[in-house]
Design a protein around this motif. Structure first.
Motif, PDB file in Angstrom:
ATOM      1  N   LEU A 187     -10.509  -9.843  -9.355  1.00 37.72           N
ATOM      2  CA  LEU A 187     -10.311  -9.690  -7.922  1.00 37.72           C
ATOM      3  C   LEU A 187      -9.375  -8.515  -7.657  1.00 37.72           C
ATOM      4  N   ARG A 188      -9.603  -7.837  -6.553  1.00 40.02           N
ATOM      5  CA  ARG A 188      -8.729  -6.739  -6.174  1.00 40.02           C
ATOM      6  C   ARG A 188      -8.181  -6.997  -4.781  1.00 40.02           C
ATOM      7  N   VAL A 189      -7.052  -6.391  -4.511  1.00 38.93           N
ATOM      8  CA  VAL A 189      -6.404  -6.536  -3.216  1.00 38.93           C
ATOM      9  C   VAL A 189      -6.919  -5.427  -2.296  1.00 38.93           C
ATOM     10  N   CYS A 190      -7.389  -5.812  -1.116  1.00 39.78           N
ATOM     11  CA  CYS A 190      -7.886  -4.830  -0.154  1.00 39.78           C
ATOM     12  C   CYS A 190      -7.422  -5.225   1.235  1.00 39.78           C
ATOM     13  N   VAL A 191      -7.549  -4.293   2.144  1.00 41.08           N
ATOM     14  CA  VAL A 191      -7.149  -4.508   3.532  1.00 41.08           C
ATOM     15  C   VAL A 191      -8.392  -4.856   4.346  1.00 41.08           C
ATOM     16  N   LEU A 192      -8.323  -5.975   5.034  1.00 39.17           N
ATOM     17  CA  LEU A 192      -9.440  -6.399   5.881  1.00 39.17           C
ATOM     18  C   LEU A 192      -9.178  -5.914   7.293  1.00 39.17           C
ATOM     19  N   ARG A 193      -9.860  -4.883   7.698  1.00 40.48           N
ATOM     20  CA  ARG A 193      -9.685  -4.333   9.040  1.00 40.48           C
ATOM     21  C   ARG A 193     -10.196  -5.338  10.091  1.00 40.48           C
ATOM     22  N   GLY A 194      -9.431  -5.456  11.130  1.00 46.67           N
ATOM     23  CA  GLY A 194      -9.776  -6.418  12.163  1.00 46.67           C
ATOM     24  C   GLY A 194      -9.019  -7.709  12.040  1.00 46.67           C
ATOM     25  N   TRP A 195      -8.309  -7.900  10.925  1.00 49.00           N
ATOM     26  CA  TRP A 195      -7.524  -9.121  10.735  1.00 49.00           C
ATOM     27  C   TRP A 195      -6.040  -8.752  10.717  1.00 49.00           C
ATOM     28  N   ARG A 196      -5.591  -8.132  11.720  1.00 52.94           N
ATOM     29  CA  ARG A 196      -4.195  -7.750  11.896  1.00 52.94           C
ATOM     30  C   ARG A 196      -3.643  -6.981  10.695  1.00 52.94           C
ATOM     31  N   GLY A 197      -4.505  -6.271   9.947  1.00 54.77           N
ATOM     32  CA  GLY A 197      -4.041  -5.480   8.814  1.00 54.77           C
ATOM     33  C   GLY A 197      -3.604  -6.299   7.616  1.00 54.77           C
ATOM     34  N   ASN A 198      -3.969  -7.586   7.557  1.00 55.20           N
ATOM     35  CA  ASN A 198      -3.553  -8.428   6.440  1.00 55.20           C
ATOM     36  C   ASN A 198      -4.356  -8.093   5.197  1.00 55.20           C
ATOM     37  N   ASN A 199      -3.691  -8.224   4.062  1.00 52.78           N
ATOM     38  CA  ASN A 199      -4.370  -8.024   2.789  1.00 52.78           C
ATOM     39  C   ASN A 199      -5.118  -9.270   2.391  1.00 52.78           C
TER      40      ASN A 199
END
Length: 1225
Positions: free
Chosen positions: A301-313
């Protein structure tokens, strides 16, 4: 030795049937299965083919198949020759009925299974048993599907539980259901297979355990827990990969956003949670492997930024990621095993009203609406009913409702008999009164897992909502609350069964119509929830979604069909009333004829909204009623109906309709606009009227509970409403034209304006072409109604028509006959239709054409259209445009044909006649009392109605009372009696106290005593011009009258008034027991020798003198008014009645001696004392009616000594008391 012989010998075939069956197995494996092993997809196939020839592999695989079948059936000495291997293409193309296959079943086991399935769900037929076998390779399909594939094709598979190790493996399915395409309402092309239990693997695979055979065990050993993974989210290192293990807390459904398919699930450990995003197409099949409560390990698994979710990783799946289910690290083996056993089977949870209502109530809104907080729970149960598959509504365990509309449409629709496991669902209590009290609703965080497939074939396809889910799609577009959505779904179901079929064909979908109704009832903005944030809804720990808060309103509108409404009113007609309650307060003193006359007619009204109703009978119904139907004239096949009707697919009901007058601002008048005919409307403000007709021979009020004295009874049911309270759901062509003239949009959608403009131009072009003389297809005239005659039954005599309805309308034709190339309907008047001179014509309506009676009103303009006619002469007596030799006669008449149409037109301002007052002049009640005309047209409020006799007429197939007396009054309180003879007239509904009537061509007459009254003539016409309610809107009070001026005034001063004065003395009191039949004195028996009655009634009369300072009057009292006048208690009054039983009657003259009883009679002394007491001589406020038969004065002779004197004396005013109110001042 070829492969077939080798295979048959290896399996030791016994007989030709087994040998033939084995050859078929080998052939099937060679043609359908072995070609899959040469494809590069299944990695396990390489080991199977190493050092072996493909034919030997086929034989080896066939041996494996047969031995597997024998192991499953637990029979090794014989082969299952009754079963046949079937290819996927053959199954999909040939199997058109849903079926079940189970290799190990015996016939008795199958019968027991089917019997148990049908008993558990009555009305559900168990799936038929087929002897088919399925073998293939499990592959990944589109959108996360699992598919069973052989060389002929593939079919989608649904599993109860899945292991990721089954992918790309050869399997045999020992127990499965097949649901074909479009069976049970399924939309999946080719159908799908429901795999019951685990498939049997036919080829070896990688070792199961902590260290996989592919050498990736290090990733599992280095796996971190959720707590450590949550810390990694705050430090994003490029290229970093992590393996995380934990327990699945939630599984979100597959979503498609901007062309990307993905889903999310969360891993939990104690109080820590991390979210995992799966959007790789090669990993979408995980959605069926992940279940809430499972312990899993996800690698790479990798850590990514989910756009649209308040910038949460968020943790995101990569191409190298793998998932391992039922993962149990060694150091937590015991604890995790226990936790898994607890979470894999969540307890069944049922909430009750007494537990939730107090805790869920948040705030109280308007009109009793309250906002509640929903609970998030888990639930297990069995689907027992499919309410609406397209709307996503089901019933679980016969107690709990399930709504799936706030989730994307499920790949597999639920069937009755499915056992489901729900996690993170919202529990709502009474969100909609039309559904079960307990409701479970799923959002984007909820998960649905089928734990057991239904054994039944389900019901027929859902017809209340299309399979594409129109209602859920509208819900997604408009963000409505769950209460509104559930109400709309229920309404959609009801309308699909009750609307007229022609309306359903015209409507694009009954769901859209239901949605429009919901927006009308709730408003376009009320009931909306905030815009959905899908990422927050799925991933936020503090969960918020449209289901978190919901409204509860017990008074939401309740839809009823016309037949349900009519049947309910008819059934409640007599059960809801006591005959004793229909009598006046002094009903016990009425004779037999008076009782039967009082019971002959009565009525009962109910408002559609019980909050507007004031009487106790409606308190049990809390919800306002809602009707949907087409407003129409009676059918052309009917010649006996003469009122407007509201019709749906179940029945039609008579309607009394009014609308806003164009002449008077805010005023009401009888319905006149024909554009309403054919409109699909919603009626939500109306009054239900039930008129009761009773013919009886009750001897006295003590016999009212004995039905043998009732000779006949029936009722009439109809509705009263104003057209201003209707909502147009689908306008007629004429209504669309009218709305465009008024500048009102017909659809309410702005995007249709441009298209309407284009259509308007096309219509204009067609109109220009159609107006050409050579293409005429209809002719018309325009006229104004001057006077409308009454509707009556006419004998057609020699014409052979029998008795038909007939009426005549006097009209003023304002233009020539005009030819049209099409039906002009109600388009605005053109210049060629108008001319300055007017001609009078009598339009005669008879038979079917009489159905236009309720819409033709004096003073209104209409266009008469003779469709499919090119000759203007069909309109006899009317001048044809451009034709000579046709003159209009002063006495011309025009017989209206049944296929001719009338269209209401707006008033043409350019006509000089429009400024002239309407004729005849409409008078008030006071004007009628004061005028001297013989024929009058007046308007007034009905304040009372009685039936004059019990004679009935069966004209018009309805038994009704032929004699009716109406008491009409105006705002000043003056009243007038109107007598109706309905023996030759169809019964007119709406003649109720509280309604305002317009009566035309009634005869004003004087009684023998000089009183004014009106009577009905054959040409008389009456119509309801305004609707009211005698309970909610009290009648105007009688005017206050002074006795002196009243005595000197004539009839014009009024016959009823209020008098405030002081009792001077009593002149006369009479108490008597009378025979209930003949009315003579009843002293232990009837005094008449010809009467054998054994029943009697107690009657009382009194006469007193009252003075108000301006004069005196003699006032008569009778019945229930005498006891309070004498100031006697109920016990004293009853004692008087018992004491009078023997003598039968007594008369008392307080200012003289009794002319009947002896002076020593104790009753005489008692009554004389009462009449002379100060308690009786007190101030009173009376409502009285003036006698019309009194003389103004008389000559009296007096003697004084030896002289006689003759003088004229003014007689005292004679009054009859109607009500008594003690004057507290």
């Amino acid at each position: 030795m070829n492969s077939e012989q080798l295979f048959v010998e290896l399996m030791h075939a016994r007989g030709d049937s087994e040998a033939s069956w084995l050859k078929h197995v080998l052939s099937f494996v060679s043609q359908q299965v072995c070609p899959l092993l040469t494809e590069p997809a299944p990695a396990a196939a390489d080991d199977l083919l190493t050092g072996a020839v493909l034919s030997d592999v086929c034989v080896s695989l066939s041996v494996c198949v047969v031995k597997t079948l024998q192991e499953i059936t637990s029979v090794t000495h014989t082969l299952p020759v009754s079963y046949r291997l079937v290819s996927v293409s053959e199954l999909v193309s040939q199997q058109h009925l849903a079926c079940v296959s189970h290799l190990s079943w015996s016939t008795n086991q199958q019968r027991a299974w089917a019997r148990e399935a049908e008993l558990s769900l009555p009305g559900i037929k168990a799936l038929p048993w087929v002897n088919l076998l399925l073998i293939g390779c499990l592959r990944e399909g589109r959108g996360g599907e699992w598919r069973l594939m052989n060389s002929s094709g593939s079919v989608r598979c649904e599993f109860l539980s899945l292991s990721p190790h089954w992918l790309n493996r050869l399997v045999f399915l020992p127990h499965w259901n097949y649901i074909p395409h479009n069976a049970l309402g399924q939309d999946e092309a080719g159908g799908y297979v429901e795999v019951i239990g685990s498939p049997v693997l036919l080829s070896p695979g990688p070792e199961q355990g902590l260290v996989p055979a592919d050498g990736r065990g290090a990733e599992l050993i280095k796996a971190v827990g959720v707590r450590e993974a949550a810390a990694l989210l705050h430090i994003r290192v490029p290229g970093q990969r992590a393996s995380v293990c934990g327990q699945v807390g939630s599984v979100c459904p597959l979503l498609v956003v901007a062309g990307t398919t993905f889903f999310c699930f969360t891993l939990t450990e104690e109080r820590h949670t991390v979210s995992v995003l799966v959007k790789e197409n090669s990993r979408l099949w995980w959605s069926q492997c992940v279940c809430v409560g499972q312990s899993v390990c996800v690698t790479a698994l990798r850590v990514c930024v989910l756009r649209g979710w308040r910038g949460n990783n968020i943790l995101c799946v990569t191409d190298q990621s793998e998932i391992h289910t039922n993962y149990t690290p060694a150091h937590t083996l015991m604890n995790d095993t226990h936790a898994e056993s607890q979470s894999d089977t969540p307890p069944s949870l049922m909430l009750h009203a007494d537990e939730d209502v107090s805790e869920e109530a948040e705030s109280e809104g308007e009109s009793g609406r309250s906002l509640k907080q929903a609970r998030v729970i888990s639930y297990q149960g069995e689907v027992t009913e499919v309410v609406s598959e397209g709307a996503g509504l089901y019933v679980i365990d016969r107690k709990v409702g399930l709504c799936l509309a706030y989730q994307p449409t499920q790949r597999r629709s639920l069937r009755a008999g499915d056992c489901v496991e729900l996690h993170n669902v919202h529990f709502l209590y009474r969100p909609c009164p039309d559904f079960l009290p307990s409701m479970l609703c799923t959002c984007l965080r909820s998960s649905i897992r089928v734990t057991s497939f239904s054994r039944g074939g389900g019901g027929p396809p859902d017809t209340t909502c299309p399979g594409d889910g129109a209602l859920p799609r509208l819900l997604l577009e408009t963000n409505r609350g769950v209460s509104e959505y559930l109400w709309t779904c229920h309404l959609s179901t009801r309308l699909s069964h009750s609307l007229v079929p022609s309306v359903l064909k015209q409507q694009q979908c009954v769901c859209v119509l239901s949605w429009k109704l919901m927006e009308l009832m709730w408003g376009r903005e009320r009931g909306r929830v905030r815009r959905r944030d899908i990422y927050s809804e799925m991933l936020d720990e503090s969960h918020t979604c449209p289901l978190t808060q919901y409204s509860v309103d017990p008074a939401v509108p309740q839809y009823v069909s016309v037949s349900e409404l009519v049947l309910s009113l008819q059934s409640d007609c007599w059960s809801s009333v006591s005959l004793r309650s229909l009598l006046p307060l002094d009903g016990s003193s009425l004779t037999s004829s008076e009782i039967n006359a009082a019971l002959a007619w009565s009525f009962w009204t109910q408002r559609s909204d019980p909050r507007d109703d004031l009487h106790i009978g409606d308190t049990l119904r809390q919800r306002p009623l809602l009707l949907v139907g087409i407003l129409e004239l009676p059918s052309q096949m009917s010649e006996s109906e003469h009122t407007l009707q509201l019709r749906d697919g179940t029945a039609a009901v008579t309607c009394i309709v009014t609308e806003t007058s164009e002449e008077e601002e805010g005023g009401q008048r009888a319905a006149f606009n024909t554009a309403w005919i054919g409109c699909l409307v919603c009626v939500h403000q109306f009054t239900m009227v039930t008129e009761r007709f009773l013919q009886s021979d009750f001897p006295s009020c003590q016999h009212l509970d004995q039905e043998q004295f009732i000779t006949h009874k029936h009722c009439r049911v109809y509705l009263q409403f104003s057209l201003d309270h209707l909502h147009i759901l689908s306008p007629s062509v004429s209504m669309m034209t009218l709305l465009r003239q008024r500048g009102v949009a017909t659809t309410g959608e702005e995007e249709e304006e441009e298209e309407e403009e284009k259509e308007r131009k096309r219509r204009k072009k067609r109109r220009e072409e159609a107006d050409a003389p050579h293409s005429a297809s209809s002719v018309s005239i325009v006229f104004r109604v001057e006077q409308k005659g009454g509707l009556a039954w006419r004998n057609m005599g020699d014409e052979g028509g029998g008795v038909v309805l007939d009426f005549t309308v006097r009209v003023a034709v304002i233009g020539p006959v005009v030819s049209w190339g099409r039906d002009p309907k109600n388009v605005p008047m053109t210049d060629r239709e108008i001319k300055r001179e007017e001609e009078k014509v009598d339009l005669v309506f008879s038979g079917v054409s009489a159905r236009w009676f309720p819409l033709l009103q004096p003073g209104c303009y209409y266009r008469l259209v003779a469709a499919n006619a090119q000759d203007p002469s069909v309109l006899i007596g009317c001048d044809g445009s451009g034709r000579s030799g046709m003159e209009l006669h002063t006495d011309s008449t025009l017989q209206i044909q049944s296929d001719w149409r009338f269209h209401t037109l707006t008033r043409p301002l350019q006509l000089h006649t429009c400024r002239q007052p309407l004729s005849p002049t409409v008078l008030s009640v006071s004007d009628v009392l004061d005028c001297s005309s013989e024929l009058v047209c007046f308007q007034g409020l009905v304040c009372d109605r009685i039936s004059l006799n019990n004679r009935t007429s069966e004209c018009g197939h309805t038994r009704t009372n032929t004699g009716v007396r109406l008491t009409m009054c105006d705002r000043g309180g003056r009243s007038l009696k109107v007598y109706l003879d309905l023996s030759h007239t169809p019964y007119p509904p709406g003649l109720l106290p509280g309604n305002t009537l317009r009566l035309s061509a009634f005869q004003r007459r004087l009684s023998r005593t000089g009183g004014v009254y009106c009577s009905m003539l054959p040409v008389s016409c009456l119509s309801v011009v305004s609707l009211g309610d005698s309970r909610s809107a009290p009648l105007p009070p009688a005017p206050i009258m002074h006795l002196g001026p009243w005595a000197l005034s004539g009839e014009q001063s009024g016959s009823v008034g209020q008098v405030k004065g002081h009792v001077v003395c009593f002149l006369f009191v009479q108490l008597q027991w009378s025979c209930s039949l003949c009315g003579t004195v009843y002293s232990q028996s009837c005094s008449s020798s010809q009467c054998r009655s054994t029943t009697s009634v107690f009657q009382s009369k009194a006469k007193l003198v009252i003075d108000d300072g301006t004069g005196e009057a003699h006032v008569w009292f009778s019945g229930a008014l005498v006891r309070p006048l004498l100031g006697l208690a109920d016990s004293q009054w009853e004692g008087l009645q018992r004491a009078l039983r023997v003598k039968g009657h007594i008369r008392v003259y307080p200012r003289g001696r009794s002319m009947v009883c002896d002076e020593d009679d104790p009753l005489l002394h008692f009554l004389s004392a009462v009449c002379s007491s100060d308690v009786v001589c007190r101030p009173l406020t009376l409502t009285c009616r003036k006698h019309n038969n009194q003389r103004p004065e008389e000559r009296r002779r007096f003697s004084r000594g030896d002289r006689d004197f003759m003088t004229r004396m003014t007689l005292p005013l004679q009054l009859t008391c109607l009500t008594v109110t003690p004057d507290v001042t």
